[in-house]
Scaffold this motif. Structure first.
Motif, PDB file in Angstrom:
ATOM      1  N   GLU A 371      44.905  67.100  -7.695  1.00 50.36           N
ATOM      2  CA  GLU A 371      45.174  65.708  -7.542  1.00 50.36           C
ATOM      3  C   GLU A 371      46.396  65.452  -7.086  1.00 50.36           C
ATOM      4  O   GLU A 371      46.717  64.402  -6.211  1.00 50.36           O
ATOM      5  CB  GLU A 371      45.424  65.348  -9.293  1.00 50.36           C
ATOM      6  N   ARG A 372      47.488  66.417  -7.025  1.00 48.55           N
ATOM      7  CA  ARG A 372      48.932  66.027  -6.477  1.00 48.55           C
ATOM      8  C   ARG A 372      48.438  66.229  -4.782  1.00 48.55           C
ATOM      9  O   ARG A 372      49.055  65.438  -3.937  1.00 48.55           O
ATOM     10  CB  ARG A 372      49.793  67.036  -6.808  1.00 48.55           C
ATOM     11  N   ASP A 375      46.996  63.082  -3.482  1.00 49.01           N
ATOM     12  CA  ASP A 375      48.171  61.798  -3.386  1.00 49.01           C
ATOM     13  C   ASP A 375      48.946  62.245  -2.182  1.00 49.01           C
ATOM     14  O   ASP A 375      49.283  61.212  -1.686  1.00 49.01           O
ATOM     15  CB  ASP A 375      48.806  61.958  -4.935  1.00 49.01           C
ATOM     16  N   ARG A 376      49.527  63.331  -2.350  1.00 46.90           N
ATOM     17  CA  ARG A 376      50.388  63.676  -1.285  1.00 46.90           C
ATOM     18  C   ARG A 376      49.633  63.816   0.199  1.00 46.90           C
ATOM     19  O   ARG A 376      50.584  63.431   1.296  1.00 46.90           O
ATOM     20  CB  ARG A 376      51.319  64.777  -1.397  1.00 46.90           C
ATOM     21  N   GLY A 379      46.744  60.283   0.276  1.00 45.79           N
ATOM     22  CA  GLY A 379      47.284  59.015  -0.124  1.00 45.79           C
ATOM     23  C   GLY A 379      47.729  58.184   0.956  1.00 45.79           C
ATOM     24  O   GLY A 379      47.974  58.586   2.184  1.00 45.79           O
ATOM     25  N   CYS A 385      46.324  61.279   5.991  1.00 48.48           N
ATOM     26  CA  CYS A 385      45.717  59.971   5.681  1.00 48.48           C
ATOM     27  C   CYS A 385      44.907  59.077   6.931  1.00 48.48           C
ATOM     28  O   CYS A 385      44.146  58.429   6.755  1.00 48.48           O
ATOM     29  CB  CYS A 385      46.577  59.089   5.117  1.00 48.48           C
TER      30      CYS A 385
END
Length: 389
Positions: A371-372, A375-376, A379, A385
């Motif tokens: 999950e981290r 996100d990092r 995200g 990204c």
């Protein structure tokens, strides 16, 4: 079998593998190409790359039942409790709907005290997934991340249609046993698989248990593999194998990155340093099994190096060097990025979710890291990204 359709298992049904070897029983997915495998120097990496972490069969079909014949090779450790059977995850239209394990197969037992291994052969087993809906659906069967898996036969009670187009962004990742998925619950819940799902990308996982060692043949495999996004997680295996000294580390990292850049000159490339591992933060390797824990039916590890030897690699020295190296390369490589692994799992996390064997995260921690990372890295504004679908 009446009413069943047999389909040959070929490259177009598989994702996440770099090569498919024909065997006496069927086909064996590999995560290193044949040229690299000929240069592999040890049995540990030969075993790890043949364990199909991130590899999945991808089908489009109306079938309500699927059968898969497999010949597994399961690892065991002398003196330790039996390891759980490898898990096959069935995902339909992106959702996990069933899990199964294979029977039979080979068992390879490793003696951690002596390094010797012996293999007991066994028969082919059959997996069955039934009671699926009859609509046209995209099906993924994720192969066990921790069992060598020869694919023998595939049967469905309705024909396969053209395989789903491979149109998603491809994320190529390399790392250690933590990226390989050690102690994860299942193959689609290793931290890279979870991150890929959350990030909406297609995973090629070159996480190799015990074997993220800056090997040139691994860098060449990454150079030659099509990818839209790339990450390399560097550090823990270099410490716990005590493979090299500080003097060799920097040039080896530069050389590894240079080779990847030969094939991917402008692809977003994220260098990730180790997550927190208290036994090796300030103490070099080699790591060794704690024989007293084996006697108690558990496998844990100790750091045995000399903390006073400043030439030896520790995790804190590796993080300093990786930060320095990526910063030095940045002016000529604006698509290169760095992430401190302690952002994925740090001191506060260790207090809440300790590493059961002192090195590897458990299932809950795989989820946290996945999950981290999503996100990092994937995200908004993250280093991976920009080219994501």
């Amino acid at each position: 079998m009446t009413g069943w359709t047999s389909t040959p298992i070929t490259e177009h049904l598989l994702r996440g593998a770099l090569d498919l070897e024909r065997t006496a029983h069927g086909v064996l997915p590999h995560r290193l190409p044949a040229r690299a495998r000929r240069q592999v120097p040890d049995e540990q990496l030969a075993m790890a790359e043949a364990q199909p972490s991130g590899v999945r069969l991808v089908l489009r079909t109306r079938a309500t039942a699927i059968e898969l014949d497999v010949l597994r090779t399961k690892m065991a450790y002398a003196g330790a409790p039996p390891r759980p059977d490898g898990v096959y995850d069935l995902r339909v239209d992106g959702s996990l709907v069933a899990r199964a394990s294979a029977s039979g197969g080979n068992v390879r037992t490793l003696d951690m005290a002596t390094g010797s291994a012996v293999t007991q052969p066994g028969p082919v087993g059959t997996l069955r997934f039934t009671s699926l809906s009859a609509h046209v659906k995209d099906v993924e069967i994720w192969l066990p991340h921790n069992e060598i898996t020869e694919l023998v036969a595939l049967r469905t009670d309705a024909p396969l249609e053209d395989a789903p187009a491979h149109g998603r962004t491809v994320w190529l990742h390399h790392g250690s046993s933590i990226s390989h998925g050690s102690d994860a619950e299942s193959p689609s819940t290793t931290w890279p698989a979870l991150a890929a799902c959350l990030g909406g990308v297609d995973l090629v996982n070159l996480g190799f248990g015990g074997s993220a060692l800056l090997d040139p043949f691994t860098a060449r495999a990454m150079r030659d593999t099509p990818a839209d996004l790339i990450s390399v997680k560097i550090g823990i295996n270099l410490v716990n194998t005590d493979l090299m000294r500080l003097r060799a580390f920097g040039p080896a990292v530069h050389g590894f990155l240079d080779t990847i850049r030969e094939g991917h000159p402008t692809t977003p490339l994220l260098v990730v340093s180790p997550i927190l591992c208290p036994i090796h933060e300030h103490t070099p390797g080699p790591a060794a099994p704690d024989l007293s824990s084996l006697g108690a039916g558990r496998l844990t590890f100790l750091a045995t190096g000399d903390p006073a030897d400043r030439t030896r690699l520790t995790l804190d020295r590796i993080r300093d060097e990786l930060s320095r190296i990526t910063a030095a390369r940045a002016p000529e490589d604006p698509h290169l990025h760095y992430l401190d692994g302690r952002e994925l799992y740090g001191r506060a996390d260790f207090a809440e979710l300790p590493l059961p064997d002192q090195i590897h995260p458990d299932a809950a921690t795989h989820r946290l890291i996945g999950e981290r990372f999503a996100d990092r890295a994937f995200g908004d504004g993250g280093p991976l990204c920009a080219k994501r679908d």
